[in-house]
Design a protein around this motif. Structure first.
Motif, PDB file in Angstrom:
ATOM      1  N   LEU A   1       0.832  -1.203   0.000  1.00 12.19           N
ATOM      2  CA  LEU A   1       0.000   0.000   0.000  1.00 12.19           C
ATOM      3  C   LEU A   1       0.871   1.259   0.000  1.00 12.19           C
ATOM      4  O   LEU A   1       1.889   1.324   0.692  1.00 12.19           O
ATOM      5  N   VAL A   2       0.452   2.249  -0.767  1.00 11.47           N
ATOM      6  CA  VAL A   2       1.150   3.534  -0.813  1.00 11.47           C
ATOM      7  C   VAL A   2       0.121   4.646  -0.627  1.00 11.47           C
ATOM      8  O   VAL A   2      -1.088   4.438  -0.728  1.00 11.47           O
ATOM      9  N   SER A   3       0.623   5.832  -0.352  1.00 10.17           N
ATOM     10  CA  SER A   3      -0.240   7.004  -0.174  1.00 10.17           C
ATOM     11  C   SER A   3       0.230   8.096  -1.127  1.00 10.17           C
ATOM     12  O   SER A   3       1.393   8.497  -1.093  1.00 10.17           O
ATOM     13  N   HIS A   4      -0.672   8.561  -1.995  1.00  9.03           N
ATOM     14  CA  HIS A   4      -0.324   9.597  -2.969  1.00  9.03           C
ATOM     15  C   HIS A   4      -1.381  10.692  -2.969  1.00  9.03           C
ATOM     16  O   HIS A   4      -2.531  10.484  -2.556  1.00  9.03           O
ATOM     17  N   HIS A   5      -0.976  11.868  -3.472  1.00  6.55           N
ATOM     18  CA  HIS A   5      -1.901  12.981  -3.661  1.00  6.55           C
ATOM     19  C   HIS A   5      -2.381  12.993  -5.112  1.00  6.55           C
ATOM     20  O   HIS A   5      -1.590  12.828  -6.034  1.00  6.55           O
ATOM     21  N   VAL A   6      -3.669  13.196  -5.305  1.00 10.75           N
ATOM     22  CA  VAL A   6      -4.258  13.269  -6.644  1.00 10.75           C
ATOM     23  C   VAL A   6      -5.086  14.544  -6.733  1.00 10.75           C
ATOM     24  O   VAL A   6      -5.914  14.824  -5.863  1.00 10.75           O
ATOM     25  N   LEU A   7      -4.874  15.313  -7.800  1.00 15.36           N
ATOM     26  CA  LEU A   7      -5.580  16.580  -7.994  1.00 15.36           C
ATOM     27  C   LEU A   7      -6.844  16.385  -8.832  1.00 15.36           C
ATOM     28  O   LEU A   7      -6.851  15.599  -9.780  1.00 15.36           O
ATOM     29  N   VAL A   8      -7.886  17.107  -8.480  1.00 15.54           N
ATOM     30  CA  VAL A   8      -9.113  17.126  -9.285  1.00 15.54           C
ATOM     31  C   VAL A   8      -8.955  18.222 -10.339  1.00 15.54           C
ATOM     32  O   VAL A   8      -8.970  19.408 -10.021  1.00 15.54           O
ATOM     33  N   THR A   9      -8.782  17.821 -11.590  1.00 14.06           N
ATOM     34  CA  THR A   9      -8.562  18.801 -12.666  1.00 14.06           C
ATOM     35  C   THR A   9      -9.494  18.609 -13.851  1.00 14.06           C
ATOM     36  O   THR A   9      -9.530  19.455 -14.740  1.00 14.06           O
ATOM     37  N   LYS A  10     -10.247  17.499 -13.883  1.00 11.50           N
ATOM     38  CA  LYS A  10     -11.187  17.293 -14.988  1.00 11.50           C
ATOM     39  C   LYS A  10     -12.439  18.133 -14.771  1.00 11.50           C
ATOM     40  O   LYS A  10     -13.054  18.071 -13.695  1.00 11.50           O
ATOM     41  N   PRO A  11     -12.847  18.922 -15.765  1.00 10.21           N
ATOM     42  CA  PRO A  11     -14.069  19.732 -15.613  1.00 10.21           C
ATOM     43  C   PRO A  11     -15.292  18.907 -15.255  1.00 10.21           C
ATOM     44  O   PRO A  11     -16.166  19.370 -14.522  1.00 10.21           O
ATOM     45  N   SER A  12     -15.360  17.663 -15.738  1.00 14.07           N
ATOM     46  CA  SER A  12     -16.527  16.831 -15.460  1.00 14.07           C
ATOM     47  C   SER A  12     -16.603  16.423 -13.989  1.00 14.07           C
ATOM     48  O   SER A  12     -17.669  16.041 -13.495  1.00 14.07           O
ATOM     49  N   MET A  13     -15.494  16.502 -13.265  1.00 14.98           N
ATOM     50  CA  MET A  13     -15.464  16.152 -11.859  1.00 14.98           C
ATOM     51  C   MET A  13     -15.838  17.327 -10.969  1.00 14.98           C
ATOM     52  O   MET A  13     -16.062  17.156  -9.769  1.00 14.98           O
ATOM     53  N   ASN A  14     -15.873  18.536 -11.541  1.00  9.92           N
ATOM     54  CA  ASN A  14     -16.193  19.724 -10.755  1.00  9.92           C
ATOM     55  C   ASN A  14     -17.659  19.663 -10.308  1.00  9.92           C
ATOM     56  O   ASN A  14     -18.575  19.664 -11.119  1.00  9.92           O
ATOM     57  N   GLY A  15     -17.878  19.588  -9.005  1.00 13.73           N
ATOM     58  CA  GLY A  15     -19.226  19.509  -8.458  1.00 13.73           C
ATOM     59  C   GLY A  15     -19.737  18.102  -8.270  1.00 13.73           C
ATOM     60  O   GLY A  15     -20.842  17.911  -7.734  1.00 13.73           O
ATOM     61  N   ALA A  16     -18.963  17.101  -8.680  1.00 14.05           N
ATOM     62  CA  ALA A  16     -19.412  15.714  -8.531  1.00 14.05           C
ATOM     63  C   ALA A  16     -19.396  15.299  -7.061  1.00 14.05           C
ATOM     64  O   ALA A  16     -18.504  15.676  -6.296  1.00 14.05           O
ATOM     65  N   LYS A  17     -20.396  14.519  -6.661  1.00 14.74           N
ATOM     66  CA  LYS A  17     -20.437  13.995  -5.301  1.00 14.74           C
ATOM     67  C   LYS A  17     -19.447  12.842  -5.172  1.00 14.74           C
ATOM     68  O   LYS A  17     -19.398  11.963  -6.026  1.00 14.74           O
TER      69      LYS A  17
END
Length: 564
Positions: free
Chosen positions: A306-322
């Motif tokens: 197991l590893v721990s990484h940071h992931v950025l939300v950059t896709k416009p379709s993900m903006n506002g997604a629950k």
């Protein structure tokens, strides 16, 4: 050398830009000037503008109004956009009490203004103009002037005198509130720092040994349904029969799901708010003496898989997604342990709406996290391009809202929020709900700060330049000294009285206190100074919490007083 003279004194668009830039540069160059460690910051631009106007510099009046008002709109909209995500939660955490305190500032100041009118030789237009300047509220001045002329169209001289009084009161209103912030800082900031609980609101990691019999053999989903606090179980150390039950960490580390069953002696890694750690201990059992909140923790060394990484939300379709609608845990076998938004770690939940720029901390296998990154975007370069469309769209709607006339029964003049009230309300709504309707409002912190500073600097340059001619002649006369004293008193007394009451009797923290006071006084310059005395944006949140209501009440009260 006639060309050089014409460049500075002949009214052209080049001359307007040159003069405003000169004023801004001169004022900002004075930023480093400090008196006993205190600097007026961007306020120096206002005084540089007054000096330039006094020395004879001027620009085309229409260009001046355009620059001044556009700067104000840019500042207040950017401010609303920034504090929007935290505005409505702040209402639940004391916003009503903040607005009551802010109303106290408004009521006390209005009473003082009427007293100056009743007990001195000041006319009502003069006292109203001084009050508008003391509370740095030009929409209030405009509303009062409109009401005066509506009631008596021949009162042009009185209307102009009101504007002069506002110009005299404005700088002393700015100085007065800044002095109040300094006084409140000396009185309350150190005390608040010693008792501040802001850090208690952020995600806190605790390791516990399962020793509460009531959770033995129960799934995490069953446990979560029975508790009232919000927490995330990040990892579980499972042990086999040969393992030492006293140290569950010798077992296998897994990412738990809702169906994971906890057994006696296993270790769990739980994320919660720090203030809830005691409750977490009561749920699971004994707390393990290990600090998991150090910045030096190597999360990838806990387990070889197991590893721990940071992931950025950059896709416009993900903006506002629950977050819950994406089913990332079940689809990829990962666990989202934190969502960092604007520098603050918040606990993830199924109902959390993702926003562009969110940074998710994800635990799982390397390939699984890579697959999640493809879903969310994780392209940092996408965040470097400013989203100007939403900026101008918000300004358009802000100006429309500010221009809507609201009729009040018994009044012949409609009420308007103006160019300051409308944009900040729309900015708050865009920041709070824009992602939910898939409108990307994300800007980097540096870009947001640049917009705010550019707006307030240009606004102050134009305001000072318009107040400069005749300013000193008005101030340095017998009635001018009375005007100065009245302006300082109307600026400082309500702020100090309510500020002391808020801190002493209402337990309002310093950062929120100065923010609500600046908002009640509609003083963005003092807010800019107050932000330099703390390490977060809490003053901005408090400012935006009370500003719309106070702006509306001041505009209404000015019109009612002048009409009655």
């Amino acid at each position: 050398m006639n060309w050089l003279y014409d460049l500075f004194f002949e009214h052209t668009f080049v001359q307007a830009i040159l003069v405003l830039s000169l004023i801004c540069a001169a004022g900002l160059a004075c930023n480093k000037i400090k008196i006993r460690g205190v600097s007026l910051g961007v306020t120096f631009v206002f005084f540089a503008g007054i000096l330039a106007g006094h020395l004879g510099l001027s620009i085309d009046p229409q260009m001046l109004l355009l620059a001044q008002n556009f700067g104000l709109v840019l500042f207040v909209y950017s401010l609303g956009l920034q504090v929007g995500p935290s505005f409505f939660p702040s209402l639940k955490k004391g916003g009503i009490s903040m607005n009551i305190l802010a109303f106290g500032v408004l009521a006390l100041g209005t009473l003082m203004m009427l007293c100056f009118n009743w007990f001195t030789d000041m006319t009502l237009p003069v006292s109203m103009g001084l009050f508008s300047g003391a509370v740095t509220n030009t929409p209030m001045l405009g509303a009062a002037q409109q009401s005066l002329l509506q009631a008596d169209p021949s009162a042009v001289a009185e209307s102009n005198e009101m504007a002069v009084a506002c110009a005299v009161g404005y700088p002393f209103g700015v100085i007065g509130v800044i002095l109040c912030v300094i006084i409140l800082k000396v009185l309350f900031l150190k005390k608040d720092r010693s008792k501040s609980e802001d850090h208690n609101m952020q995600a806190f990691v605790t390791e516990l040994r399962v020793s509460n019999p009531s959770v033995y053999g129960r799934t995490i989903k069953e446990i979560m349904e029975a508790v009232s606090i919000h927490l995330v179980v990040s990892r579980v150390w499972k042990f086999n029969g040969a393992s030492d039950e006293s140290d569950g960490r010798q077992g296998k580390v897994i990412i738990p799901t809702g169906d994971t069953v906890l057994e006696k002696g296993e270790h769990v890694l739980v994320l919660s708010k720090e203030r809830d750690v005691r409750s977490v201990e009561m749920i699971f059992g004994e707390k393990v003496d290990k600090d998991w909140n150090s910045k030096n923790i190597d999360w990838n060394s806990i387990d070889g898989v197991l590893v721990s990484h940071h992931v950025l939300v950059t896709k416009p379709s993900m903006n506002g997604a629950k977050l819950g609608d994406l089913h990332l845990r079940n689809a990829f076998g990962i666990n989202i342990t934190r969502v960092n938004r604007a520098g603050i770690d918040i606990l993830p939940s199924s109902g959390l709406h993702l926003q562009m720029g969110d940074k998710l901390t994800i635990v799982g296998q390397e390939r699984a996290i890579d697959n999640v990154a493809e879903v969310l975007g994780n392209q940092e370069k996408e965040l470097r391009t400013p989203n100007l469309f939403s900026l101008f769209l918000g300004i358009i709607f802000g100006l429309l809202v500010g221009s809507v006339p609201v009729m009040i029964p018994g009044m012949s003049v409609p009420i308007k929020l103006g160019i300051a009230g409308g944009p900040i309300i729309v900015g708050i709504l865009m920041g709070a709900f824009g992602p939910r309707i898939h409108v990307a409002t994300y800007t980097t912190h540096s870009a947001s700060l640049m917009l705010r500073q550019l707006g307030i600097t240009v606004y102050l340059a134009g305001l000072g330049l318009s107040a400069g001619p005749g300013f000193f002649a008005t101030v340095f006369r017998p009635e001018g000294l009375l005007w100065i004293g009245a302006s300082l008193l109307m600026a400082m007394v309500p702020v100090l009285v309510i500020g002391y009451v808020a801190s002493r009797f209402c337990s309002t923290e310093y950062a929120s206190n100065v923010g609500l006071l600046c908002g009640a006084m509609a003083n963005p310059i003092a807010l800019d100074y107050a932000l330099g005395t703390v390490e977060d944006d809490q003053p901005s949140v408090a400012y935006a919490t009370v500003y719309p209501v106070c702006m509306f009440l001041r505009v209404i009260s000015a019109q009612i007083i002048m009409l009655l």
